[in-house]
Each structure stands twice: as structure tokens, then as C-alpha cells.
Design an enzyme around this catalytic site. Structure first.
Site, PDB file in Angstrom:
ATOM      1  N   SER A 113       0.800  -1.215   0.000  1.00 38.48           N
ATOM      2  CA  SER A 113       0.000   0.000   0.000  1.00 38.48           C
ATOM      3  C   SER A 113       0.841   1.277   0.000  1.00 38.48           C
ATOM      4  CB  SER A 113      -0.950  -0.041   1.195  1.00 38.48           C
ATOM      5  OG  SER A 113      -1.820   1.029   1.146  1.00 38.48           O
ATOM      6  N   HIS A 114       0.672   2.080   1.035  1.00 39.02           N
ATOM      7  CA  HIS A 114       1.326   3.388   1.104  1.00 39.02           C
ATOM      8  C   HIS A 114       2.722   3.303   1.721  1.00 39.02           C
ATOM      9  CE1 HIS A 114      -0.796   2.275   4.654  1.00 39.02           C
ATOM     10  NE2 HIS A 114       0.026   3.027   5.356  1.00 39.02           N
ATOM     11  N   ASP A 280      -2.305   6.441  -3.548  1.00 37.10           N
ATOM     12  CA  ASP A 280      -1.173   5.791  -2.881  1.00 37.10           C
ATOM     13  C   ASP A 280      -0.528   4.704  -3.731  1.00 37.10           C
ATOM     14  OD1 ASP A 280      -3.269   3.978  -2.733  1.00 37.10           O
ATOM     15  OD2 ASP A 280      -2.567   3.137  -0.848  1.00 37.10           O
ATOM     16  N   ASP A 282      -0.851   1.455  -4.122  1.00 36.76           N
ATOM     17  CA  ASP A 282      -1.665   0.495  -4.872  1.00 36.76           C
ATOM     18  C   ASP A 282      -2.981   1.090  -5.372  1.00 36.76           C
ATOM     19  OD1 ASP A 282      -2.553   0.644  -2.225  1.00 36.76           O
ATOM     20  OD2 ASP A 282      -3.400  -1.368  -2.266  1.00 36.76           O
ATOM     21  N   ASP A 284      -5.623   2.581  -3.909  1.00 38.91           N
ATOM     22  CA  ASP A 284      -6.938   2.530  -3.252  1.00 38.91           C
ATOM     23  C   ASP A 284      -7.206   3.729  -2.350  1.00 38.91           C
ATOM     24  OD1 ASP A 284      -5.162   1.714  -1.320  1.00 38.91           O
ATOM     25  OD2 ASP A 284      -6.161  -0.187  -0.862  1.00 38.91           O
ATOM     26  N   ARG A 285      -6.162   4.476  -1.997  1.00 37.39           N
ATOM     27  CA  ARG A 285      -6.379   5.661  -1.155  1.00 37.39           C
ATOM     28  C   ARG A 285      -6.457   6.920  -2.007  1.00 37.39           C
ATOM     29  NH1 ARG A 285      -3.115   5.287   4.432  1.00 37.39           N
ATOM     30  NH2 ARG A 285      -3.613   3.124   4.893  1.00 37.39           N
ATOM     31  N   LYS A 379     -11.544  -0.093  -1.445  1.00 37.51           N
ATOM     32  CA  LYS A 379     -11.602   1.354  -1.561  1.00 37.51           C
ATOM     33  C   LYS A 379     -10.927   1.727  -2.870  1.00 37.51           C
ATOM     34  CE  LYS A 379      -7.691   2.123   1.599  1.00 37.51           C
ATOM     35  NZ  LYS A 379      -7.481   0.830   2.277  1.00 37.51           N
TER      36      LYS A 379
HETATM   37  C1  G16 Z   1      -5.420  -0.670   5.090  1.00 38.54           C
HETATM   38  C2  G16 Z   1      -6.827  -1.155   5.185  1.00 38.54           C
HETATM   39  C3  G16 Z   1      -7.729  -0.049   5.649  1.00 38.54           C
HETATM   40  C4  G16 Z   1      -7.208   0.549   6.941  1.00 38.54           C
HETATM   41  C5  G16 Z   1      -5.771   0.998   6.756  1.00 38.54           C
HETATM   42  C6  G16 Z   1      -5.126   1.485   8.025  1.00 38.54           C
HETATM   43  O1  G16 Z   1      -5.329   0.282   4.077  1.00 38.54           O
HETATM   44  O2  G16 Z   1      -7.286  -1.625   3.941  1.00 38.54           O
HETATM   45  O3  G16 Z   1      -8.996  -0.585   5.814  1.00 38.54           O
HETATM   46  O4  G16 Z   1      -7.981   1.639   7.334  1.00 38.54           O
HETATM   47  O5  G16 Z   1      -5.011  -0.101   6.306  1.00 38.54           O
HETATM   48  O6  G16 Z   1      -5.002   0.444   8.914  1.00 38.54           O
HETATM   49  P1  G16 Z   1      -4.166   0.564  10.240  1.00 38.54           P
HETATM   50  O7  G16 Z   1      -4.730   1.740  10.982  1.00 38.54           O
HETATM   51  O8  G16 Z   1      -4.376  -0.742  10.931  1.00 38.54           O
HETATM   52  O9  G16 Z   1      -2.719   0.832   9.878  1.00 38.54           O
HETATM   53  P2  G16 Z   1      -4.193   0.193   2.979  1.00 38.54           P
HETATM   54  O10 G16 Z   1      -4.425   1.352   2.082  1.00 38.54           O
HETATM   55  O11 G16 Z   1      -2.909   0.294   3.778  1.00 38.54           O
HETATM   56  O12 G16 Z   1      -4.355  -1.139   2.354  1.00 38.54           O
END
Ligand code: G16
Length: 546
Positions: A113-114, A280, A282, A284-285, A379
């Protein structure tokens, strides 16, 4: 077919977090590490023989290596076909769209992800089910249990495949089809939004936008949709080429990391952009900016909910909405006014799946820069940006005016998140344990003007399958609508990250222009005192404030 069974031993750190297994690249590079996890996924999937899998990632370092390994393991485990994005690329929402469009059995997404990428960065892997969404907790726990007992994995002995040319090829008894990563996703967007109207906005010459793809996966998607299809000026998409190390940047679309975008939106003069957005690693954000104006993800969700009925893809309007527990309660006010249900779920997109599948909601979002709808089961960053574009085109208003009008009507939820990153795991665990022990006695206590109405450790019962998720974060609700929430992140790869979420509601329009940190200062101080943040973490200040 030359299938080999390779002996292996379990690793003790393969429990998926909030969104799949995320570790440093060096952890994934250990012999058998990736293979063990992939075999554990496959072992937990019943009736996979002959079925179709979707495979792709955000292009970060180790993506190509992992794709080749997974293809050979899929062939050895009896899959009939794999649809893989050209170059091994597919954004997370695109994987979801492709699974749904092709009615595939499931999909594997490679991304952290990010989190930063490159040889010293992070890597990750997650499994999505046939609805296109993240595997539910029951499945991720089964996968984890399997990783703890694995003794061998199966892999086809074959040469690496050429993944840059579209088309079909064979791998043992399995077919591998290299697909255009953008096509299905871009097609889906045309059904949801009024492309003609958005195009007219760009054609007017009065509207300029900057989209920062942060050298991550969304570049090709944004260029095709915004520049080629919607007529945004060439160069609207910046940092548009996906790079293995994201150009050395941190592909997290927030004010701290999307600095080039923020600078552009802070410009003044006639050629300053009207609208800015970023996504981000991937895809999705999303982050949405007006001229010198930041839209919090929680406000963005509330505004999308209040306006969804205006879009061609949602003629039924808002059917119901959900937000993760730590997300601000701004959207609750919209749901209340519209007379639809608002669900409060634990953090993690997987908790929205059942609600979307059963049409209890058609819109959902999280404070962590994520919004989405029932068009996929992830997302979706670019979707949110197109939503805002469509809204601006229809309402002929600036981002700031749209947000301010919303606050006037519904009130403003001042909101901030304070992250304490890379805290020692034991200290973070002790802090949470201490808080848990305290919560029962907090109810009824007063801190200045704030009286505690409810304090608990959030527990969620899924309204569809009745599964129960416990210990999803400590929340303290005050009688005046303010809240403090504490939880440990499930996506970090070093130590623990403590997240503290703070909000207060302000109905009075003349008080909608206050500085967020200043107006929340008292609650921020209380959050530290109640949990003993300094005492447990040894930190004087958060690492990141968003
Ligand atoms: C993932 C999840 C999201 C979550 C985020 C933050 O996002 O898909 O549902 O809100 O992590 O999670 P945490 O607070 O546990 O770090 P992504 O964009 O990282 O895949």
C-alpha cells in the site's frame, strides 16, 4: 508437468494484519517465505481446481519476482487460468473490478500500500475472494493457522513467462492471460460518472487539475481516464510513471508526503490549479485538495454520501453507509438526515464486504484516506477523485465552497489523527492493556467541560454472518459528541504504531474556521493523560499528525 514438492518449515510471523501480510522486502526474500504464505492461501481455498485467479501488484520492488513464483505455484496447485496485469501491474481497485467482471474465483494482490518500496522498503501480499473484496477474518485466520503447520509447497518447474505482451500462453496445464491493467477498470468508471459533463469542465479552459500519482500504480489509470478520455491537459498527471521504489518517495497521499501536490495547490494567480488529488502505492487511497484547502477523508465521505444521488451510477441515492469506527462521525449526520442506516465497523475494508454484498450500504469509507462504493469491493482512489470532479462539474462550485456549504448544513466535525510510529511493541501493548483496565471506571467522569458518556473496547458483530470481532480499539465518547479513540495499527512493519483519533463537533457556522490542532488542544491533552502516552512510549510528540 514437472511439479516439485519442496520441503519447508513454518515461519512464526505470517499472521495477516489489517490488510494482508506486510513485511520488509528482506523478510520476503528469505528462502521459502513467500512460497509458504502462497501455499497456505491455496490450501485454504476449496474447489479451486480449474478456476480462474487474478494476479497483479503495485509494481514495487520484488513484484516481478513474486509474480513469476505465484504463477508457477498456481499452475502446480490446479488453477485453470490466471489473468495477470501486463508487467505484473494491477491497482487494488482494478483487481477487484477484474475479479467481478470476469467472475473469477479470487485474486492475489502484491502491495504494501502506502508503505515505501525498494530493496530496503516493504512488500506485501493479500488474497481477495470472489466478490472482489479482501478475504474475511475467518479466512485470514485459517491461512495463518495453515502457515503455522506447513511442511511443503508445490511449484511447477518452468521458465519465467514474458509478462509485457498482452495475450494467452500456457504454463503446464494452466493458461496465463496477460491483460491490459487499465481497460476493465476504465470501462467501469464510464458507467458511474457523467464523463460528458466532466469533459465539458476541462474543455471550458477555466478549470485546472493536478493529479499526483506519486510514481505508484495509479499513473497509467489516471493518464488514460483524466487526460485521454476526459480531456484534462497533458501534464495534469504528475509523477505518473510507476517506479519500483516510487522514486524514493513515500507513496502516502497526505499533507506530509504529497508535498509537490500541496505546493502546487498553494500557488496563487490565474493559472493556479482549482483541484488537486493524489493516490497511494496500490491506488486505493485518495487525498482531495481545493485551492489552499484540504478535505479530510472523513469530511469527504460525508460529502460524497450527501451527494451520491446526483451521479448517474447511483440513481437510487444513498442506500446506507458505513464507516470504520475511528472515522469521524460526520457521515452519521448525513445518514440521519437522509433516514438511512449508518454502520460502524472495525478498521479494515474487509468489514464492508458483507454490508455491500447484502445491499445494506452502497457507500463506505475510512479516515485513512479511503472511500468507495458498491462498484467494487475495495476502496478506490481514482473513483473518489472522479466523484469529486463530477460534483464540481455539476454544482459549478469550488471544492472549498462545497465543503463549507456542507458544514453549514450539517455542522463541522473537527478531526485529527496522531500517530506514534515504531514504538516498542511491549510498551504499546502495556499502554493498551492499562487503558482496557481503566475503561469501566471512566464512564461518568468529567474532564473540564467534557463528561464521559461511554468508554469501551469496540466490538463488532457482523449483521450478516453474525461473526464477532473483539478488541477493535478503545473509544471514549463524551456527552457533547466529542471522542477519543486509541488503537494499534495493523499495517506497520517496524515495532508498533499507536494511533490516537480525536474529534469534536461544532454546529456553529461562525466557528468553522478554527485551527484544527488548536481547537482540539484540550482533548489532545486529555488523550495523553488518560492513556499515559508519554509515560508508556517515552515520546513527547506524535511522529505524524494528519
Ligand atoms: C489498510 C486497510 C484499511 C485501513 C488501513 C489502516 O489500508 O485496507 O482498511 O484503514 O489499512 O489500517 P491501520 O490503521 O491498521 O494501519 P491500505 O491502504 O494500507 O491497504
Amino acid at each position: 508437468m514437472n511439479i516439485k514438492e519442496i520441503n519447508t518449515k513454518p515461519f512464526d510471523d505470517q499472521r495477516p494484519g489489517t490488510s494482508g501480510l506486510r513485511k520488509q522486502v528482506t523478510v520476503f526474500q528469505q528462502p521459502h517465505y513467500l512460497e509458504n504464505f502462497v501455499q497456505s492461501i491455496f490450501d485454504c481455498l476449496e474447489e479451486k481446481t480449474g478456476r480462474t485467479l487474478v494476479l497483479g501488484g503495485d509494481g514495487r520492488y520484488y513484484n516481478r519476482t513474486a509474480i513469476q513464483t505465484i504463477l508457477k505455484m498456481a499452475a502446480a496447485n490446479g488453477f485453470g487460468k490466471v489473468l495477470v496485469g501486463a508487467g505484473g501491474l494491477l491497482s487494488t481497485p482494478a483487481v477487484s473490478a477484474v475479479i467481478r467482471h470476469h467472475e473469477a474465483f479470487g485474486g492475489i494482490i502484491l502491495s504494501a500500500s502506502h508503505n515505501p518500496g525498494g530493496p530496503d522498503g516493504d512488500f506485501g501480499i493479500k488474497y481477495n475472494i470472489s466478490n472482489g473484496g479482501p478475504a474475511p477474518e475467518k479466512l485470514t485466520e485459517a491461512i495463518y493457522a495453515r502457515t503455522c503447520e506447513l511442511s511443503h509447497y508445490r511449484v511447477l518447474q518452468a521458465d519465467d513467462l514474458e509478462l509485457d505482451q498482452l495475450g494467452e500462453q500456457s504454463l503446464g496445464n494452466m493458461t496465463v492471460e496477460v491483460i491490459d491493467p487499465v481497460k476493465d477498470y476504465a470501462e467501469l468508471m464510464t458507467h458511474l460518472f457523467d464523463f460528458g459533463r466532466i469533459k465539458a469542465l476541462f474543455d471550458s479552459g477555466l478549470f485546472q487539475m493536478v493529479f499526483d500519482a506519486m510514481h505508484a500504480i495509479t499513473g497509467p489509470y489516471a493518464k488514460e481516464i483524466l487526460e485521454n478520455q476526459l480531456g484534462a491537459a497533458a501534464g495534469t498527471v504528475i509523477n505518473g510513471e510507476p517506479l519500483e521504489d516510487f522514486g524514493g518517495g513515500h507513496p502516502d497521499p497526505n499533507l506530509a508526503h504529497a508535498t509537490e501536490l500541496v505546493e502546487r495547490l498553494n500557488q496563487s494567480g490565474p493559472h493556479a490549479p482549482n483541484f488537486g488529488a493524489a493516490s497511494d502505492g496500490d491506488g486505493d487511497r485518495n487525498m482531495v485538495l481545493g485551492r489552499r484547502f484540504f478535505v479530510t477523508p472523513s469530511d469527504s465521505l460525508a460529502i460524497l454520501a450527501a451527494n451520491v444521488h446526483r451521479l448517474p451510477g447511483y440513481p437510487q441515492g444513498l442506500a446506507g453507509v458505513a464507516r470504520s469506527m475511528p472515522t469521524s462521525m460526520a457521515v452519521d449526520r448525513v445518514a440521519e438526515r437522509l433516514g438511512v442506516d449508518c454502520y460502524e465497523t472495525p478498521t479494515g475494508w474487509k468489514f464492508f464486504g458483507n454490508l455491500l454484498d447484502n445491499r445494506k450500504i452502497n457507500l463506505c469509507g475510512e479516515e485513512s484516506f479511503g472511500t468507495g462504493s458498491d462498484h467494487v469491493r475495495e476502496k478506490d482512489g481514482l473513483w473518489a477523485v472522479l466523484f469529486w470532479l463530477n460534483l464540481i462539474a455539476m454544482r459549478q462550485q469550488s471544492v472549498e465552497d462545497i465543503v463549507r456549504e456542507h458544514w453549514c448544513l450539517y455542522g463541522r466535525n473537527y478531526y485529527t489523527r496522531h500517530d506514534y510510529e515504531a514504538v516498542e511493541q511491549d510498551s504499546a501493548d502495556s499502554l493498551m492493556k492499562n487503558l482496557r483496565a481503566k475503561i469501566t471506571e471512566l464512564a461518568g467522569q468529567s474532564f473540564g467541560e467534557y463528561e464521559v458518556q461511554l468508554a469501551d473496547d469496540f466490538q463488532y458483530t457482523d449483521p450478516v454472518d453474525k461473526s464477532v470481532s473483539e478488541q477493535q480499539g478503545i473509544r471514549i465518547l463524551f456527552t457533547n459528541g466529542a471522542r477519543i479513540v486509541y488503537r494499534l495499527s495493523g499495517t506497520g512493519t517496524q515495532g508498533a504504531t499507536l494511533r490516537v483519533y480525536i474529534e469534536r463537533f461544532e454546529p456553529e457556522a461562525s466557528l468553522h474556521d478554527l485551527d484544527t490542532q488548536a481547537t482540539l488542544a484540550q482533548l489532545i491533552k486529555m488523550a495523553d493523560e488518560i492513556a499515559g502516552i508519554k509515560q508508556f512510549t517515552g515520546r513527547d510528540a506524535p511522529t505524524v499528525i494528519t
